[in-house]
Enzyme design. Structure first.
Site, PDB file in Angstrom:
ATOM      1  N   ARG A  95      -9.319   0.922   9.108  1.00 58.91           N
ATOM      2  CA  ARG A  95      -8.826  -0.410   9.451  1.00 58.91           C
ATOM      3  C   ARG A  95      -9.943  -1.299   9.999  1.00 58.91           C
ATOM      4  NH1 ARG A  95      -3.191   0.431   8.925  1.00 58.91           N
ATOM      5  NH2 ARG A  95      -2.039  -1.048  10.147  1.00 58.91           N
ATOM      6  N   ARG A 102      -0.236  -8.570  13.824  1.00 59.37           N
ATOM      7  CA  ARG A 102      -0.813  -7.578  12.897  1.00 59.37           C
ATOM      8  C   ARG A 102      -1.585  -8.268  11.779  1.00 59.37           C
ATOM      9  NH1 ARG A 102       4.448  -5.034  11.389  1.00 59.37           N
ATOM     10  NH2 ARG A 102       3.338  -3.723   9.921  1.00 59.37           N
ATOM     11  N   ARG A 112      11.337  -0.945  10.953  1.00 60.29           N
ATOM     12  CA  ARG A 112      10.285  -0.495  11.858  1.00 60.29           C
ATOM     13  C   ARG A 112      10.250  -1.354  13.112  1.00 60.29           C
ATOM     14  NH1 ARG A 112       4.799   0.362   8.524  1.00 60.29           N
ATOM     15  NH2 ARG A 112       4.040  -0.659  10.416  1.00 60.29           N
ATOM     16  N   ARG A 125      11.714  -5.861   5.302  1.00 57.65           N
ATOM     17  CA  ARG A 125      11.427  -4.470   4.944  1.00 57.65           C
ATOM     18  C   ARG A 125      12.350  -3.478   5.657  1.00 57.65           C
ATOM     19  NH1 ARG A 125       5.291  -2.380   5.178  1.00 57.65           N
ATOM     20  NH2 ARG A 125       5.458  -2.536   7.439  1.00 57.65           N
ATOM     21  N   LYS A 152       0.824  -1.204   0.000  1.00 60.76           N
ATOM     22  CA  LYS A 152       0.000   0.000   0.000  1.00 60.76           C
ATOM     23  C   LYS A 152       0.868   1.269   0.000  1.00 60.76           C
ATOM     24  CE  LYS A 152      -2.257  -0.651   3.893  1.00 60.76           C
ATOM     25  NZ  LYS A 152      -1.556  -1.858   4.395  1.00 60.76           N
TER      26      LYS A 152
HETATM   27  P1  AMP Z   1       0.871   0.726   9.328  1.00 59.39           P
HETATM   28  O1  AMP Z   1       2.052   1.592   9.087  1.00 59.39           O
HETATM   29  O2  AMP Z   1      -0.313   1.147   8.507  1.00 59.39           O
HETATM   30  O3  AMP Z   1       1.173  -0.746   9.198  1.00 59.39           O
HETATM   31  O4  AMP Z   1       0.440   0.951  10.855  1.00 59.39           O
HETATM   32  C1  AMP Z   1       1.302   0.628  11.922  1.00 59.39           C
HETATM   33  C2  AMP Z   1       0.510   0.529  13.216  1.00 59.39           C
HETATM   34  O5  AMP Z   1      -0.128   1.787  13.484  1.00 59.39           O
HETATM   35  C3  AMP Z   1      -0.625  -0.481  13.192  1.00 59.39           C
HETATM   36  O6  AMP Z   1      -0.186  -1.789  13.510  1.00 59.39           O
HETATM   37  C4  AMP Z   1      -1.551   0.096  14.268  1.00 59.39           C
HETATM   38  O7  AMP Z   1      -1.064  -0.160  15.568  1.00 59.39           O
HETATM   39  C5  AMP Z   1      -1.418   1.592  14.032  1.00 59.39           C
HETATM   40  N1  AMP Z   1      -2.425   2.074  13.036  1.00 59.39           N
HETATM   41  C6  AMP Z   1      -2.192   2.565  11.783  1.00 59.39           C
HETATM   42  N2  AMP Z   1      -3.333   2.924  11.176  1.00 59.39           N
HETATM   43  C7  AMP Z   1      -4.328   2.637  12.057  1.00 59.39           C
HETATM   44  C8  AMP Z   1      -5.749   2.755  12.018  1.00 59.39           C
HETATM   45  N3  AMP Z   1      -6.395   3.231  10.937  1.00 59.39           N
HETATM   46  N4  AMP Z   1      -6.449   2.344  13.114  1.00 59.39           N
HETATM   47  C9  AMP Z   1      -5.830   1.888  14.223  1.00 59.39           C
HETATM   48  N5  AMP Z   1      -4.503   1.730  14.304  1.00 59.39           N
HETATM   49  C10 AMP Z   1      -3.740   2.103  13.253  1.00 59.39           C
END
Ligand code: AMP
Length: 216
Positions: free
Chosen positions: A88, A171, A160, A127, A13
């Site tokens: 999400r 996740r 990360r 990554r 994404k």
């Molecule tokens: P990402 O970079 O999108 O994989 O997000 C990393 C982490 O941020 C996720 O595992 C969640 O803990 C938090 N996070 C990101 N976007 C959301 C969302 N829309 N709702 C809730 N938690 C989020």
């Protein structure tokens, strides 16, 4: 164009969203990036979010909906936006629909980047991201020319905090149970577009561009 990107962690994404943002001249808005910035700046919100993020769980809906509401009020979203990592779950999707309907600018498309789960684990553990410009690499499949350094800007490549095996499996489970229902949610709205997210990055982007042709 007003679009959300759907896909499991590691589905691409972020990478494909960047390309779309360049092509359409609209911002890519990633709740994960916004939250990581808050964590790094040690703001009160960042301190709260960190616990959930480190555990591979979702941050509370109020926090992320609030972040998105503020961000969508900024002037650069006037011609559209690409939401990456938001919504999400169904509660967030409904909140987004309400927010956008209020301003008469409903979402136009949801693009689902579909990747099998066994591929995702490998992608996520390999990554790396440039801490200066955000360019992404994978030490197995698309390594930088010089180890640990970004090809584009020479910045340091970092992993990360939540890209470790234990947090990744959590996740992926959260994605399966909470985010996957959004596929049906947007299908029911007639907004769902799906592409397979495997193979060459540019080829995947070509399928995305073809799939989104006509969405305006
Ligand atoms: P990402 O970079 O999108 O994989 O997000 C990393 C982490 O941020 C996720 O595992 C969640 O803990 C938090 N996070 C990101 N976007 C959301 C969302 N829309 N709702 C809730 N938690 C989020």
């Amino acid at each position: 164009m007003r679009i959300v990107l759907l896909g499991a962690p590691g589905s691409g994404k972020g990478t494909q969203g960047k390309k779309l943002a360049e092509q359409y001249g609209i911002p890519q808005i990633s709740t994960g990036d916004l939250l990581r910035a808050a964590v790094a700046a040690e703001t009160p919100l960042g301190k709260r979010a960190r616990v959930a993020m480190d555990a591979g769980q979702l941050v509370s809906d109020d926090v992320v909906v609030g972040l998105i509401r503020e961000r969508l009020n900024e002037a650069d979203t006037a011609n559209g936006f690409i939401l990456d990592g938001f919504p999400r779950n169904i509660v967030q999707a409904e909140a987004l629909d309400v927010m956008l309907n209020e301003i008469g600018k409903p979402l136009q498309a949801a693009l689902h980047i579909d990747v099998d789960f066994d591929i995702l684990m490998k992608r996520l553990t390999g990554r790396r991201t440039c801490e200066s410009c955000g360019q992404m690499y994978n030490i197995d499949t698309s390594p930088p020319k010089a180890e640990g350094r970004c090809d584009k800007c020479g910045g340091r490549l970092v992993q990360r905090a939540d890209d470790n095996e234990e947090t990744i499996s959590k996740r992926l489970k959260v994605y399966e149970s909470q985010t996957m229902p959004l596929i049906a949610y947007y299908r029911d709205q007639g907004k769902l577009h799906t592409v397979k997210g495997v193979g060459d990055i540019d080829d995947i982007y070509t399928s995305i561009a073809a799939e989104l042709e006509g969405v305006q």
